[in-house]
Design an enzyme around this catalytic site. Structure first.
Site, PDB file in Angstrom:
ATOM      1  N   GLY A 113       0.814  -1.213   0.000  1.00 50.59           N
ATOM      2  CA  GLY A 113       0.000   0.000   0.000  1.00 50.59           C
ATOM      3  C   GLY A 113       0.848   1.262   0.000  1.00 50.59           C
ATOM      4  O   GLY A 113       0.530   2.243  -0.680  1.00 50.59           O
ATOM      5  N   THR A 114       1.929   1.249   0.730  1.00 48.13           N
ATOM      6  CA  THR A 114       2.772   2.438   0.833  1.00 48.13           C
ATOM      7  C   THR A 114       3.315   2.835  -0.535  1.00 48.13           C
ATOM      8  O   THR A 114       3.254   4.008  -0.938  1.00 48.13           O
ATOM      9  CB  THR A 114       3.939   2.158   1.818  1.00 48.13           C
ATOM     10  N   GLN A 164      -8.030  -0.531   3.678  1.00 48.55           N
ATOM     11  CA  GLN A 164      -8.811  -1.129   4.774  1.00 48.55           C
ATOM     12  C   GLN A 164     -10.195  -1.598   4.338  1.00 48.55           C
ATOM     13  O   GLN A 164     -10.895  -2.245   5.116  1.00 48.55           O
ATOM     14  CB  GLN A 164      -8.943  -0.126   5.934  1.00 48.55           C
ATOM     15  N   SER A 219      -3.755  -3.399  -0.660  1.00 46.02           N
ATOM     16  CA  SER A 219      -2.588  -4.088  -0.104  1.00 46.02           C
ATOM     17  C   SER A 219      -3.017  -5.491   0.307  1.00 46.02           C
ATOM     18  O   SER A 219      -4.057  -5.661   0.943  1.00 46.02           O
ATOM     19  CB  SER A 219      -2.078  -3.302   1.111  1.00 46.02           C
ATOM     20  N   ALA A 220      -2.215  -6.498  -0.049  1.00 44.05           N
ATOM     21  CA  ALA A 220      -2.630  -7.889   0.155  1.00 44.05           C
ATOM     22  C   ALA A 220      -2.710  -8.284   1.629  1.00 44.05           C
ATOM     23  O   ALA A 220      -3.596  -9.031   2.025  1.00 44.05           O
ATOM     24  CB  ALA A 220      -1.648  -8.816  -0.566  1.00 44.05           C
ATOM     25  N   HIS A 221      -1.789  -7.769   2.448  1.00 47.20           N
ATOM     26  CA  HIS A 221      -1.710  -8.335   3.804  1.00 47.20           C
ATOM     27  C   HIS A 221      -2.833  -7.899   4.729  1.00 47.20           C
ATOM     28  O   HIS A 221      -2.990  -8.439   5.815  1.00 47.20           O
ATOM     29  CB  HIS A 221      -0.330  -8.093   4.428  1.00 47.20           C
ATOM     30  N   THR A 229      11.685  -7.499 -11.792  1.00 46.17           N
ATOM     31  CA  THR A 229      11.018  -8.781 -12.019  1.00 46.17           C
ATOM     32  C   THR A 229       9.902  -8.967 -10.994  1.00 46.17           C
ATOM     33  O   THR A 229      10.114  -8.752  -9.798  1.00 46.17           O
ATOM     34  CB  THR A 229      12.045  -9.931 -11.899  1.00 46.17           C
ATOM     35  N   CYS A 280       2.673   1.454  15.081  1.00 45.10           N
ATOM     36  CA  CYS A 280       3.706   2.417  14.722  1.00 45.10           C
ATOM     37  C   CYS A 280       4.966   1.610  14.391  1.00 45.10           C
ATOM     38  O   CYS A 280       5.218   0.578  15.001  1.00 45.10           O
ATOM     39  CB  CYS A 280       3.889   3.308  15.945  1.00 45.10           C
TER      40      CYS A 280
HETATM   41  N1  PLP Z   1      -2.961   2.716   3.920  1.00 44.41           N
HETATM   42  C1  PLP Z   1      -3.649   2.308   5.008  1.00 44.41           C
HETATM   43  C2  PLP Z   1      -4.991   2.901   5.290  1.00 44.41           C
HETATM   44  C3  PLP Z   1      -3.110   1.339   5.858  1.00 44.41           C
HETATM   45  O1  PLP Z   1      -3.781   0.946   6.925  1.00 44.41           O
HETATM   46  C4  PLP Z   1      -1.837   0.800   5.530  1.00 44.41           C
HETATM   47  C5  PLP Z   1      -1.226  -0.225   6.418  1.00 44.41           C
HETATM   48  O2  PLP Z   1      -0.607   0.068   7.397  1.00 44.41           O
HETATM   49  C6  PLP Z   1      -1.172   1.255   4.390  1.00 44.41           C
HETATM   50  C7  PLP Z   1      -1.764   2.228   3.619  1.00 44.41           C
HETATM   51  C8  PLP Z   1       0.200   0.744   4.013  1.00 44.41           C
HETATM   52  O3  PLP Z   1       0.114  -0.499   3.409  1.00 44.41           O
HETATM   53  P1  PLP Z   1       1.431  -1.446   3.364  1.00 44.41           P
HETATM   54  O4  PLP Z   1       1.612  -1.954   4.754  1.00 44.41           O
HETATM   55  O5  PLP Z   1       1.046  -2.535   2.399  1.00 44.41           O
HETATM   56  O6  PLP Z   1       2.547  -0.619   2.877  1.00 44.41           O
END
Ligand code: PLP
Length: 364
Positions: free
Chosen positions: A66-67, A171, A189-191, A228, A306
């Site tokens: 996600g980041t 989320q 984001s997958a996790h 890759t 955090c």
């Molecule tokens: N955006 C939101 C709302 C999140 O809760 C998170 C997770 O912490 C992220 C982005 C970041 O995702 P990732 O952990 O896959 O980088």
């Protein structure tokens, strides 16, 4: 002792379907022309189609999570203008990876109401006063409070000005339908939905173009992100991305309130995710509660996890105008695909005992 995991907003445990897809993923480079390469390519493209099914009409660029997807979305190049002619507006309750602003030097924060919802009147006025073209970034649902944001309204405000809306849907994906967010770009984001860590995607409305890649090199992922592909992780992501019905918020709230009528549930007046409860009892400290619950076998968190593992003051609660003393007690319980009624009952029993001991100590 059997553990009860109620911290799915930080990360969901790996689902068996993801584990199986990763174990079965072919080796080989998806860019190779031989049979092994073609098998790897097929696995990546199958997962791409599974992720693309979340929101029809969007292209999928896989990222490291996600980041990275948020960072890729926040760039003036998507508007086809010079940096000096573009402005970035984000809500004050966004994830730090959005607050950081991506390629933008300046970020303007849109305020939220006491319930944690972006203030539409303020957003309208602020976007109306923008000097250039705009990118607006608004999360679909907040990771701390679970509060759902009016993305369609913001999409209209942005698009009326020839701008774009990016939605961080990390989320909400796998928890609620997300085809009607109104967004031009969407982060997943997958996790957070039971897939592997370290893989995510940016969904991009067909026809949108950014000439500046996040990573230069071999031209993978539409030329936007060279390198890759992580075939196994991508296959694991694809295997779990379909919507998972989730509940439990009301059951958790009932357990909290049954023993603590003085508990404050943040964002209570707003529409919220069906899995998230952020609450505080005046006078209780979140840090102590997290440890007490952990020792009793229950994993929850104090607001957002955090990176340092420390508990920092929540910028989300500060933006909602919550007093720091009450915010220091904020505990987040977030359920997910693995949660059972037994887990919630166990949480309730432990919570009730912690609360009972706390009231006795306070009275002494
Ligand atoms: N955006 C939101 C709302 C999140 O809760 C998170 C997770 O912490 C992220 C982005 C970041 O995702 P990732 O952990 O896959 O980088």
């Amino acid at each position: 002792m059997r553990r009860v995991y109620l911290d799915h907003n930080a990360s969901s445990p790996l689902r068996p379907e993801a584990r199986a897809a990763m174990a079965e993923a072919p080796g080989g480079n998806p860019s190779s022309v031989h049979a092994e390469g073609r098998a790897a390519r097929a696995a990546v493209e199958r997962a791409r189609a599974q992720v693309a099914a979340l929101v029809p009409g969007m292209d999928v660029v896989f990222t490291s999570g996600g980041t990275e997807a948020n960072t890729l979305a926040l760039a003036p190049e998507w508007l086809g203008v010079e940096a000096a002619d573009a402005e970035l507006f984000v809500s004050a309750v966004e994830h730090p990876s959005v607050l950081a602003g991506g390629a933008f030097r300046d970020v303007t924060l849109l305020p939220v109401t006491a319930a944690g919802v972006v203030d539409l009147a303020a957003a309208r006025a602020m976007l109306g006063a923008a000097r250039g073209r705009v990118i607006v970034s608004l999360m679909a649902a907040n990771n701390e409070t679970g509060v759902i944001q009016p993305t369609r309204e913001l999409a209209q405000l942005a698009q009326e000005r020839g701008g774009l809306l990016h939605v961080d849907a990390v989320q909400i994906a796998g928890r609620m339908p997300m085809s009607d967010l109104g967004a031009d770009m969407i982060t997943v984001s997958a996790h957070k939905l039971g897939g592997p860590l370290g893989v995510g995607a940016l969904l991009i409305r067909g026809g949108l173009h950014n000439p500046r890649p996040a990573q230069r090199g071999g031209g993978q992922e539409r030329g936007l992100r060279a390198g890759t592909e992580n075939v196994a992780a991508i296959a694991g992501f694809g295997a779990v991305v379909q919507r998972t019905p989730m509940m439990w918020r009301e059951a958790v709230e009932a357990e909290i309130r049954a023993v603590a009528p003085d508990a404050v549930i943040f964002g209570e007046g707003a529409e919220r995710l069906p899995n998230t409860v952020l609450f505080a009892v005046p006078g209780m400290q979140a840090e102590t509660l997290v440890i007490a619950l952990d020792l009793a076998g229950i994993a929850v968190s104090a607001g957002a996890a955090c990176a340092s593992g420390r508990i920092a003051q929540s910028h989300v609660l500060a933006a909602m105008g919550v007093a720091p003393a009450l915010a220091a007690g904020a505990l987040r319980v977030s359920a997910g695909w693995s949660t059972t009624a037994e887990d919630i009952a166990r949480f309730g029993a432990v919570w009730s005992e912690i609360y009972r001991r706390w009231t006795l100590r306070r009275a002494a």
